[in-house]
Design an enzyme around this catalytic site. Sequence first.
Site, PDB file in Angstrom:
ATOM      1  N   CYS A 289       0.842  -1.202   0.000  1.00 26.77           N
ATOM      2  CA  CYS A 289       0.000   0.000   0.000  1.00 26.77           C
ATOM      3  C   CYS A 289       0.874   1.248   0.000  1.00 26.77           C
ATOM      4  CB  CYS A 289      -0.896   0.000   1.239  1.00 26.77           C
ATOM      5  SG  CYS A 289      -1.939   1.460   1.360  1.00 26.77           S
TER       6      CYS A 289
ATOM      7  N   CYS B  48      -8.347   0.981  -4.425  1.00 30.33           N
ATOM      8  CA  CYS B  48      -7.616   0.599  -3.212  1.00 30.33           C
ATOM      9  C   CYS B  48      -6.114   0.792  -3.332  1.00 30.33           C
ATOM     10  CB  CYS B  48      -7.816  -0.880  -2.919  1.00 30.33           C
ATOM     11  SG  CYS B  48      -9.422  -1.275  -2.328  1.00 30.33           S
TER      12      CYS B  48
HETATM   13  N1  SAH Z   1      -6.188   0.814   7.299  1.00 28.59           N
HETATM   14  C1  SAH Z   1      -7.447   0.165   7.044  1.00 28.59           C
HETATM   15  C2  SAH Z   1      -8.229   0.944   6.021  1.00 28.59           C
HETATM   16  C3  SAH Z   1      -7.714   0.830   4.612  1.00 28.59           C
HETATM   17  S1  SAH Z   1      -8.909  -0.062   3.801  1.00 28.59           S
HETATM   18  C4  SAH Z   1      -7.212  -1.277   6.633  1.00 28.59           C
HETATM   19  O1  SAH Z   1      -6.056  -1.619   6.383  1.00 28.59           O
HETATM   20  O2  SAH Z   1      -8.148  -2.061   6.596  1.00 28.59           O
HETATM   21  C5  SAH Z   1      -8.403  -0.379   2.289  1.00 28.59           C
HETATM   22  C6  SAH Z   1      -8.227  -1.817   1.893  1.00 28.59           C
HETATM   23  O3  SAH Z   1      -7.483  -1.787   0.685  1.00 28.59           O
HETATM   24  C7  SAH Z   1      -7.425  -2.595   2.913  1.00 28.59           C
HETATM   25  O4  SAH Z   1      -7.875  -3.915   2.987  1.00 28.59           O
HETATM   26  C8  SAH Z   1      -6.048  -2.528   2.276  1.00 28.59           C
HETATM   27  O5  SAH Z   1      -5.236  -3.563   2.729  1.00 28.59           O
HETATM   28  C9  SAH Z   1      -6.377  -2.618   0.810  1.00 28.59           C
HETATM   29  N2  SAH Z   1      -5.276  -2.175  -0.057  1.00 28.59           N
HETATM   30  C10 SAH Z   1      -4.226  -1.382   0.251  1.00 28.59           C
HETATM   31  N3  SAH Z   1      -3.411  -1.239  -0.805  1.00 28.59           N
HETATM   32  C11 SAH Z   1      -3.937  -1.959  -1.815  1.00 28.59           C
HETATM   33  C12 SAH Z   1      -3.564  -2.207  -3.162  1.00 28.59           C
HETATM   34  N4  SAH Z   1      -2.462  -1.674  -3.690  1.00 28.59           N
HETATM   35  N5  SAH Z   1      -4.367  -2.988  -3.912  1.00 28.59           N
HETATM   36  C13 SAH Z   1      -5.503  -3.507  -3.381  1.00 28.59           C
HETATM   37  N6  SAH Z   1      -5.896  -3.296  -2.137  1.00 28.59           N
HETATM   38  C14 SAH Z   1      -5.127  -2.551  -1.341  1.00 28.59           C
END
Ligand code: SAH
Length: 357
Positions: free
Chosen positions: A119, A335
């Site tokens: 992320c 995301c």
């Molecule tokens: N911090 C919280 C809120 C973020 S939610 C959490 O981690 O749950 C967003 C979702 O998108 C989370 O499940 C995260 O892991 C996911 N995410 C982060 N980067 C991503 C990416 N590059 N591709 C797909 N999903 C991703």
Amino acid sequence: MSLIDLAELELGDIEAALSSRGCPAYHARQIYRWVYRRGETDFDRMTDLGKALRARLREEFTISSPTVVGDEVSSDGTRKLLLQLADGKRIESVFIPDTPAMTFCVSTQVGCAMACAFCLTGKMGLVRHLTAGEIAGQVRVLAAATGLLDKSFNIVLMGMGEPLHNYDNTMQALRMLHDEHGLAVSPRRVTLSTVGIVPALERLANEPLMPNLAISLHATTEEQRTALVPPNRKYSLESLIEACRAFPLRQRSRITFEYVMLAGVNDSLDDARRLAHLLADIRSKVNLIPLNEAPGIPFDRPSDDRVDAFAQVLADRHITVSVRKSRGRDIRAACGQLIVEGGPRKTAAQQMAFLMG
Ligand code: SAH
């Protein structure tokens, strides 16, 4: 004397602030309705308040709102607002139409301290927590921009930031959004997504306003999860699963487990079997999120066939599974698709990330 920002207060506190200044408390409800139901933050346009009162309010109070400084629409209808906060920091909030309901994806922090390996937001580190008023303000501004102030919609706390790392402000924002004199958002329409900060989950279990819970699981062994989701070092997979098992769920409600799929890393059929095993005795559903690739992210998105085969293993074991359709990728609204325009050496404003697919 600095002005008191009513956008940061719950209705009861606005009532108290007015009463302590000799104003009848019922005006608080009128103000609250203007702000949340009409998107109006200028006292002078609150036409059911007397002129003298409005002048008085202006002297002591203000109502801040995030300012829309960017507005993009994806070919799939996803709309991303770039919002500027009072201190100039910027965040993004996303509107996803028809999923099946209208959904707003909002941020709880500027940046994030969790540093998940896939992320980009994590790469920024935590800049600061959002205030309760800023979290709720995103919803007000999105609802006003999309003409949904008087309609029902869902909220997912899946933007930038870790909501349970900003616990008090996040919960206050939910109370402000829930108030019947405002947007009256039912907690059933809110989903809080978290990496799983175990003590905060235990606290959440006792909240009167309980949102739906989504856990960013992403891995099935301690070692693998620590590599992908560093907080796992402190709050182990085992303790997280235990906390989920103990989590009080409403009737018919389930915990969503999000699982970002990274080619060759956590997408094998063995991973799928282990995942099914971990969740076997939890009322759960799984949301597979094929990685949204981004520059600087050292992983690849698995093929659709791979995702389908993984999902099939879960389905065969009677686990409800869905594959998140990543929306808004063309405007980098999906995301984990952080947008940072301008690094430390550039002058362009820094844009923020958010993670909704
Ligand atoms: N911090 C919280 C809120 C973020 S939610 C959490 O981690 O749950 C967003 C979702 O998108 C989370 O499940 C995260 O892991 C996911 N995410 C982060 N980067 C991503 C990416 N590059 N591709 C797909 N999903 C991703």
